[in-house]
Design a protein around this motif. Structure first.
Motif, PDB file in Angstrom:
ATOM      1  N   THR A 230     -29.559   6.352  34.934  1.00 23.88           N
ATOM      2  CA  THR A 230     -28.288   6.170  35.607  1.00 23.88           C
ATOM      3  C   THR A 230     -27.484   5.138  34.841  1.00 23.88           C
ATOM      4  OG1 THR A 230     -27.218   5.643  37.727  1.00 23.88           O
ATOM      5  CG2 THR A 230     -29.195   4.392  37.166  1.00 23.88           C
ATOM      6  N   GLY A 231     -26.200   5.058  35.136  1.00 22.86           N
ATOM      7  CA  GLY A 231     -25.358   4.086  34.449  1.00 22.86           C
ATOM      8  C   GLY A 231     -23.942   4.151  34.977  1.00 22.86           C
ATOM      9  N   MET A 232     -23.163   3.119  34.648  1.00 23.30           N
ATOM     10  CA  MET A 232     -21.787   3.025  35.123  1.00 23.30           C
ATOM     11  C   MET A 232     -20.812   3.131  33.972  1.00 23.30           C
ATOM     12  SD  MET A 232     -19.821  -0.107  37.055  1.00 23.30           S
ATOM     13  CE  MET A 232     -18.038  -0.186  36.941  1.00 23.30           C
ATOM     14  N   SER A 233     -19.709   3.863  34.184  1.00 26.32           N
ATOM     15  CA  SER A 233     -18.590   3.924  33.264  1.00 26.32           C
ATOM     16  C   SER A 233     -19.040   4.436  31.893  1.00 26.32           C
ATOM     17  CB  SER A 233     -17.931   2.545  33.186  1.00 26.32           C
ATOM     18  OG  SER A 233     -16.737   2.574  32.462  1.00 26.32           O
ATOM     19  N   ASN A 234     -18.947   3.626  30.845  1.00 27.60           N
ATOM     20  CA  ASN A 234     -19.465   4.012  29.537  1.00 27.60           C
ATOM     21  C   ASN A 234     -20.955   4.330  29.629  1.00 27.60           C
ATOM     22  OD1 ASN A 234     -20.125   2.167  26.468  1.00 27.60           O
ATOM     23  ND2 ASN A 234     -19.820   4.356  26.703  1.00 27.60           N
ATOM     24  N   GLY A 235     -21.662   3.589  30.488  1.00 24.44           N
ATOM     25  CA  GLY A 235     -23.076   3.895  30.721  1.00 24.44           C
ATOM     26  C   GLY A 235     -23.276   5.212  31.434  1.00 24.44           C
ATOM     27  N   ALA A 236     -22.310   5.617  32.274  1.00 24.75           N
ATOM     28  CA  ALA A 236     -22.383   6.924  32.931  1.00 24.75           C
ATOM     29  C   ALA A 236     -22.159   8.042  31.922  1.00 24.75           C
ATOM     30  CB  ALA A 236     -21.349   7.002  34.047  1.00 24.75           C
ATOM     31  N   MET A 237     -21.216   7.845  31.016  1.00 28.97           N
ATOM     32  CA  MET A 237     -20.994   8.839  29.960  1.00 28.97           C
ATOM     33  C   MET A 237     -22.241   8.987  29.090  1.00 28.97           C
ATOM     34  SD  MET A 237     -17.202   7.716  28.738  1.00 28.97           S
ATOM     35  CE  MET A 237     -15.820   7.697  29.875  1.00 28.97           C
ATOM     36  N   MET A 238     -22.874   7.843  28.798  1.00 24.64           N
ATOM     37  CA  MET A 238     -24.104   7.874  28.019  1.00 24.64           C
ATOM     38  C   MET A 238     -25.216   8.549  28.806  1.00 24.64           C
ATOM     39  SD  MET A 238     -25.072   7.016  24.995  1.00 24.64           S
ATOM     40  CE  MET A 238     -26.595   7.760  24.390  1.00 24.64           C
ATOM     41  N   THR A 239     -25.216   8.364  30.131  1.00 26.77           N
ATOM     42  CA  THR A 239     -26.197   9.036  30.986  1.00 26.77           C
ATOM     43  C   THR A 239     -26.065  10.548  30.862  1.00 26.77           C
ATOM     44  OG1 THR A 239     -26.286   7.191  32.552  1.00 26.77           O
ATOM     45  CG2 THR A 239     -26.939   9.359  33.374  1.00 26.77           C
ATOM     46  N   HIS A 240     -24.842  11.045  30.901  1.00 28.84           N
ATOM     47  CA  HIS A 240     -24.610  12.479  30.694  1.00 28.84           C
ATOM     48  C   HIS A 240     -25.170  12.922  29.340  1.00 28.84           C
ATOM     49  CE1 HIS A 240     -22.252  13.799  34.106  1.00 28.84           C
ATOM     50  NE2 HIS A 240     -21.377  12.820  33.961  1.00 28.84           N
ATOM     51  N   ARG A 241     -24.847  12.167  28.300  1.00 27.30           N
ATOM     52  CA  ARG A 241     -25.294  12.553  26.958  1.00 27.30           C
ATOM     53  C   ARG A 241     -26.815  12.573  26.863  1.00 27.30           C
ATOM     54  NH1 ARG A 241     -23.675  10.168  20.881  1.00 27.30           N
ATOM     55  NH2 ARG A 241     -24.751  11.882  19.803  1.00 27.30           N
ATOM     56  N   LEU A 242     -27.457  11.585  27.460  1.00 25.77           N
ATOM     57  CA  LEU A 242     -28.924  11.551  27.435  1.00 25.77           C
ATOM     58  C   LEU A 242     -29.509  12.724  28.212  1.00 25.77           C
ATOM     59  CD1 LEU A 242     -29.434   7.727  27.972  1.00 25.77           C
ATOM     60  CD2 LEU A 242     -29.840   8.999  25.852  1.00 25.77           C
ATOM     61  N   GLY A 243     -28.913  13.044  29.363  1.00 24.33           N
ATOM     62  CA  GLY A 243     -29.386  14.191  30.131  1.00 24.33           C
ATOM     63  C   GLY A 243     -29.310  15.478  29.337  1.00 24.33           C
ATOM     64  N   ILE A 244     -28.283  15.599  28.511  1.00 25.77           N
ATOM     65  CA  ILE A 244     -28.105  16.797  27.694  1.00 25.77           C
ATOM     66  C   ILE A 244     -29.078  16.811  26.515  1.00 25.77           C
ATOM     67  CG2 ILE A 244     -26.504  17.994  26.152  1.00 25.77           C
ATOM     68  CD1 ILE A 244     -24.233  16.945  28.031  1.00 25.77           C
ATOM     69  N   GLU A 245     -29.097  15.731  25.756  1.00 24.12           N
ATOM     70  CA  GLU A 245     -29.853  15.716  24.506  1.00 24.12           C
ATOM     71  C   GLU A 245     -31.327  15.365  24.685  1.00 24.12           C
ATOM     72  OE1 GLU A 245     -27.906  13.985  21.107  1.00 24.12           O
ATOM     73  OE2 GLU A 245     -25.929  14.189  22.039  1.00 24.12           O
ATOM     74  N   LEU A 246     -31.665  14.762  25.802  1.00 23.47           N
ATOM     75  CA  LEU A 246     -33.074  14.449  26.091  1.00 23.47           C
ATOM     76  C   LEU A 246     -33.528  15.178  27.354  1.00 23.47           C
ATOM     77  CD1 LEU A 246     -33.196  10.596  25.365  1.00 23.47           C
ATOM     78  CD2 LEU A 246     -33.718  12.489  23.814  1.00 23.47           C
ATOM     79  N   SER A 247     -33.023  16.384  27.558  1.00 27.12           N
ATOM     80  CA  SER A 247     -33.343  17.124  28.781  1.00 27.12           C
ATOM     81  C   SER A 247     -34.824  17.458  28.904  1.00 27.12           C
ATOM     82  CB  SER A 247     -32.521  18.418  28.841  1.00 27.12           C
ATOM     83  OG  SER A 247     -32.843  19.285  27.759  1.00 27.12           O
ATOM     84  N   GLY A 248     -35.562  17.418  27.806  1.00 29.39           N
ATOM     85  CA  GLY A 248     -36.998  17.649  27.862  1.00 29.39           C
ATOM     86  C   GLY A 248     -37.788  16.435  28.299  1.00 29.39           C
ATOM     87  N   LYS A 249     -37.113  15.256  28.410  1.00 28.26           N
ATOM     88  CA  LYS A 249     -37.804  14.023  28.788  1.00 28.26           C
ATOM     89  C   LYS A 249     -37.331  13.450  30.122  1.00 28.26           C
ATOM     90  CE  LYS A 249     -38.957  12.204  24.185  1.00 28.26           C
ATOM     91  NZ  LYS A 249     -38.880  11.018  23.287  1.00 28.26           N
ATOM     92  N   ILE A 250     -36.151  13.857  30.582  1.00 24.66           N
ATOM     93  CA  ILE A 250     -35.525  13.233  31.751  1.00 24.66           C
ATOM     94  C   ILE A 250     -35.539  14.198  32.923  1.00 24.66           C
ATOM     95  CG2 ILE A 250     -33.357  12.321  32.663  1.00 24.66           C
ATOM     96  CD1 ILE A 250     -32.743  11.360  29.785  1.00 24.66           C
ATOM     97  N   ALA A 251     -35.980  13.703  34.087  1.00 19.76           N
ATOM     98  CA  ALA A 251     -36.074  14.555  35.277  1.00 19.76           C
ATOM     99  C   ALA A 251     -34.753  14.650  36.016  1.00 19.76           C
ATOM    100  CB  ALA A 251     -37.153  14.022  36.213  1.00 19.76           C
ATOM    101  N   ALA A 252     -34.003  13.545  36.086  1.00 20.59           N
ATOM    102  CA  ALA A 252     -32.747  13.535  36.826  1.00 20.59           C
ATOM    103  C   ALA A 252     -31.858  12.422  36.304  1.00 20.59           C
ATOM    104  CB  ALA A 252     -32.991  13.351  38.329  1.00 20.59           C
ATOM    105  N   ILE A 253     -30.557  12.616  36.465  1.00 24.13           N
ATOM    106  CA  ILE A 253     -29.584  11.618  36.031  1.00 24.13           C
ATOM    107  C   ILE A 253     -28.671  11.250  37.200  1.00 24.13           C
ATOM    108  CG2 ILE A 253     -29.611  12.341  33.618  1.00 24.13           C
ATOM    109  CD1 ILE A 253     -26.893  13.770  34.196  1.00 24.13           C
ATOM    110  N   GLY A 254     -28.010  10.075  37.071  1.00 19.80           N
ATOM    111  CA  GLY A 254     -27.096   9.619  38.113  1.00 19.80           C
ATOM    112  C   GLY A 254     -25.907   8.877  37.533  1.00 19.80           C
ATOM    113  N   PRO A 255     -24.959   9.581  36.888  1.00 17.24           N
ATOM    114  CA  PRO A 255     -23.779   8.901  36.348  1.00 17.24           C
ATOM    115  C   PRO A 255     -22.831   8.427  37.453  1.00 17.24           C
ATOM    116  CG  PRO A 255     -23.633  11.278  36.007  1.00 17.24           C
ATOM    117  CD  PRO A 255     -24.978  11.011  36.567  1.00 17.24           C
TER     118      PRO A 255
END
Length: 304
Positions: free
Chosen positions: A143-168
């Motif tokens: 999870t993350g806020m603002s720029n961290g939320a955008m990064m959360t989206h990117r991690l969910g996309i590019e590390l989808s094999g490692k991450i169970a859920a995201i919370g931007p």
């Protein structure tokens, strides 16, 4: 892991965990750069059990300490048997504890302009948490806020094999993101009065417009649509809570691939229910406690 199994393990950890956190600070060398993070572990992590891990990303210009203070994840998650990690972005002032940003492709600041490999850093951090800190590889959350939320989206996309859920939280998407190869459950939170991340998209606002590369944001609703499409979900159902102060959009998704979006009607660019990110920052709305709803959502989802 099925949802009932996730809940069963969560309840077990709640009973066994100590109320105090084992505090620590770590560094990880990635691409020749020393990266810092704060880690809070339950006493149960010292035993031979695999526990959930929540990675919390600060906003642009923040740091690990500000993310911990702003969200309150340590006080909520650690007593329930979870590891909470607060990694830091980068800045041109490497020795300063603040002014850190994440490379979310079109934002923000130093990390974007230098094309810092933040995806690789977080991937390596996840590997370390699994190998050294008893993190369950099926229950890694970001999870993350603002720029961290955008990064959360990117991690969910590019590390989808490692991450169970995201919370931007109070973040956005730009419309050119690829569909991830694996489903990732998502809970998304935005504020209707957010001037930095406009509800209807377009050019970003806020005090640092030059921190972006000029790519316009998609409307906030696009985030839910994106993850619903990625997870094979159907139509959305709208509802309201707190006397209409929070609008909730829930997509009809396959089991374990849920997508839910919260819109705080009087919310600005702040972490709802948390503390202000800075003295000049927006005052957080009390209509929603983002940390509580995200924690509950995370604990209900594990990678199969």
């Amino acid at each position: 892991m099925t949802m009932p199994r996730v809940l069963l393990v969560f309840l077990m950890l709640t009973v066994l965990s100590a109320t105090s956190a084992m505090a620590g600070e770590g560094t990880l060398i990635h691409n020749g750069v020393e990266r810092r993070y704060i880690i809070r572990e339950p006493q149960i992590a010292a035993l031979d059990l695999k526990v959930p891990a929540i990675i919390v990303l600060h906003g642009g210009g923040g740091n690990a300490e500000s993310a911990e203070r702003m969200t309150g994840f340590t006080e909520l998650a650690v007593p329930h048997g979870c590891i909470v990690v607060y990694p830091e972005g980068t800045s041109r002032f490497s020795r300063m504890r603040g002014l850190k940003t994440w490379n979310a492709r079109h934002c923000c600041g130093y990390a974007m302009k230098q094309d810092v490999d933040d995806v690789g850093f977080i991937s390596a951090l996840i590997d370390r948490l699994v190998a050294e800190n008893h993190a369950d590889p099926r229950r890694i959350y970001v999870t993350g806020m603002s720029n961290g939320a955008m990064m959360t989206h990117r991690l969910g996309i590019e590390l989808s094999g490692k991450i169970a859920a995201i919370g931007p939280v109070v973040g956005g998407l730009f419309g050119d993101e690829p569909i991830p190869p694996h489903p990732v459950s998502a809970m998304i939170v935005n504020g209707a009065r957010d001037k930095s991340i406009p509800l209807h998209g377009g050019q970003t606002g806020g005090r640092f417009p030059d921190a972006w590369d000029g790519t316009p944001l998609k409307p906030a609703a696009y985030q839910g649509e994106f993850w619903a499409r990625a997870n094979g979900c159907g139509q959305a159902t709208d509802s309201a809570t707190a006397g209409g102060a929070v609008l909730v959009r829930t997509y009809a998704c396959p089991q374990g691939r849920d997508v839910v979006q919260y819109l705080v009607q009087k919310g600005g660019h702040a972490w709802p229910g948390g503390q202000k990110g800075s003295r000049r920052g927006d005052t957080p709305s009390k209509a929603l406690n983002a940390t509580e709803v995200l924690f509950t959502f995370f604990m209900e989802h594990g990678r199969s």
